[in-house]
Write a protein that holds these residues in place. Structure first.
Motif, PDB file in Angstrom:
ATOM      1  N   ALA A   3       0.815  -1.215   0.000  1.00  0.00           N
ATOM      2  CA  ALA A   3       0.000   0.000   0.000  1.00  0.00           C
ATOM      3  C   ALA A   3       0.850   1.267   0.000  1.00  0.00           C
ATOM      4  O   ALA A   3       0.363   2.335  -0.348  1.00  0.00           O
ATOM      5  CB  ALA A   3      -0.919  -0.001   1.214  1.00  0.00           C
ATOM      6  N   ALA A   4       2.124   1.143   0.386  1.00  0.00           N
ATOM      7  CA  ALA A   4       2.999   2.318   0.434  1.00  0.00           C
ATOM      8  C   ALA A   4       4.445   1.895   0.199  1.00  0.00           C
ATOM      9  O   ALA A   4       4.850   0.802   0.568  1.00  0.00           O
ATOM     10  CB  ALA A   4       2.871   3.017   1.785  1.00  0.00           C
ATOM     11  N   ASP A  40       9.068  10.868   1.684  1.00  0.00           N
ATOM     12  CA  ASP A  40       9.740   9.621   2.062  1.00  0.00           C
ATOM     13  C   ASP A  40       8.864   8.405   1.814  1.00  0.00           C
ATOM     14  O   ASP A  40       9.354   7.340   1.468  1.00  0.00           O
ATOM     15  CB  ASP A  40      10.147   9.649   3.537  1.00  0.00           C
ATOM     16  CG  ASP A  40      11.233  10.673   3.813  1.00  0.00           C
ATOM     17  OD1 ASP A  40      12.019  10.970   2.899  1.00  0.00           O
ATOM     18  OD2 ASP A  40      11.285  11.183   4.938  1.00  0.00           O
ATOM     19  N   VAL A  41       7.567   8.557   2.050  1.00  0.00           N
ATOM     20  CA  VAL A  41       6.624   7.454   1.861  1.00  0.00           C
ATOM     21  C   VAL A  41       5.597   7.897   0.829  1.00  0.00           C
ATOM     22  O   VAL A  41       5.026   8.981   0.944  1.00  0.00           O
ATOM     23  CB  VAL A  41       5.933   7.061   3.188  1.00  0.00           C
ATOM     24  CG1 VAL A  41       4.927   5.955   2.970  1.00  0.00           C
ATOM     25  CG2 VAL A  41       6.976   6.632   4.221  1.00  0.00           C
ATOM     26  N   VAL A  42       5.398   7.057  -0.176  1.00  0.00           N
ATOM     27  CA  VAL A  42       4.497   7.405  -1.283  1.00  0.00           C
ATOM     28  C   VAL A  42       3.592   6.232  -1.626  1.00  0.00           C
ATOM     29  O   VAL A  42       3.890   5.083  -1.289  1.00  0.00           O
ATOM     30  CB  VAL A  42       5.295   7.811  -2.540  1.00  0.00           C
ATOM     31  CG1 VAL A  42       6.139   9.040  -2.281  1.00  0.00           C
ATOM     32  CG2 VAL A  42       6.153   6.660  -3.040  1.00  0.00           C
ATOM     33  N   ALA A  43       2.514   6.543  -2.318  1.00  0.00           N
ATOM     34  CA  ALA A  43       1.663   5.494  -2.877  1.00  0.00           C
ATOM     35  C   ALA A  43       2.405   4.892  -4.068  1.00  0.00           C
ATOM     36  O   ALA A  43       3.096   5.604  -4.799  1.00  0.00           O
ATOM     37  CB  ALA A  43       0.329   6.080  -3.330  1.00  0.00           C
ATOM     38  N   ASP A  64       9.269  -1.591   0.348  1.00  0.00           N
ATOM     39  CA  ASP A  64       7.928  -1.723   0.899  1.00  0.00           C
ATOM     40  C   ASP A  64       7.929  -1.021   2.250  1.00  0.00           C
ATOM     41  O   ASP A  64       8.793  -1.297   3.096  1.00  0.00           O
ATOM     42  CB  ASP A  64       7.578  -3.201   1.050  1.00  0.00           C
ATOM     43  CG  ASP A  64       6.169  -3.422   1.530  1.00  0.00           C
ATOM     44  OD1 ASP A  64       5.843  -2.965   2.652  1.00  0.00           O
ATOM     45  OD2 ASP A  64       5.399  -4.062   0.804  1.00  0.00           O
ATOM     46  N   ALA A  65       7.022  -0.098   2.461  1.00  0.00           N
ATOM     47  CA  ALA A  65       6.992   0.670   3.708  1.00  0.00           C
ATOM     48  C   ALA A  65       6.622  -0.177   4.917  1.00  0.00           C
ATOM     49  O   ALA A  65       6.948   0.180   6.044  1.00  0.00           O
ATOM     50  CB  ALA A  65       6.031   1.844   3.586  1.00  0.00           C
ATOM     51  N   THR A  66       5.984  -1.317   4.679  1.00  0.00           N
ATOM     52  CA  THR A  66       5.566  -2.166   5.788  1.00  0.00           C
ATOM     53  C   THR A  66       6.672  -3.108   6.252  1.00  0.00           C
ATOM     54  O   THR A  66       6.999  -3.155   7.425  1.00  0.00           O
ATOM     55  CB  THR A  66       4.332  -2.994   5.387  1.00  0.00           C
ATOM     56  OG1 THR A  66       3.304  -2.097   4.983  1.00  0.00           O
ATOM     57  CG2 THR A  66       3.838  -3.839   6.542  1.00  0.00           C
ATOM     58  N   ASP A  67       7.262  -3.846   5.298  1.00  0.00           N
ATOM     59  CA  ASP A  67       8.232  -4.868   5.702  1.00  0.00           C
ATOM     60  C   ASP A  67       9.667  -4.587   5.265  1.00  0.00           C
ATOM     61  O   ASP A  67      10.570  -5.362   5.560  1.00  0.00           O
ATOM     62  CB  ASP A  67       7.798  -6.252   5.207  1.00  0.00           C
ATOM     63  CG  ASP A  67       7.742  -6.369   3.698  1.00  0.00           C
ATOM     64  OD1 ASP A  67       8.282  -5.503   2.990  1.00  0.00           O
ATOM     65  OD2 ASP A  67       7.148  -7.354   3.204  1.00  0.00           O
TER      66      ASP A  67
END
Length: 75
Positions: A3-4, A40-43, A64-67
């Motif tokens: 997602a991000a 720094d974080v994008v779609a 991947d912003a999550t993992d």
């Protein structure tokens, strides 16, 4: 697809060609002759991958912003 994405530029590798800023001006700009992500974080967006893939010194990383999984550049 996540997602991000977390976008980074290694300032030690960047040589300031501005290909990324030309490819994805809504995501990168040159500051002091070096590329800087505007966020720094994008779609996720194909144009960001295009910019990372176009970097001649692979200074742009997309994770991947999550993992934290590396998305680009591909190894």
């Amino acid at each position: 697809m996540s997602a991000a994405w977390r976008v980074g530029v290694d300032s030690r590798r960047c040589i300031g060609t501005s290909i990324c800023a030309g490819t994805a001006p809504e995501h990168f700009r040159l500051v002091g002759g070096l590329s800087t992500p505007l966020a720094d974080v994008v779609a996720p967006a194909e144009v960001i991958l295009d910019a990372a893939d176009s970097c001649p010194v692979e200074a742009i990383t997309i994770r991947d912003a999550t993992d934290g999984r590396l998305i680009a550049p591909q190894e």
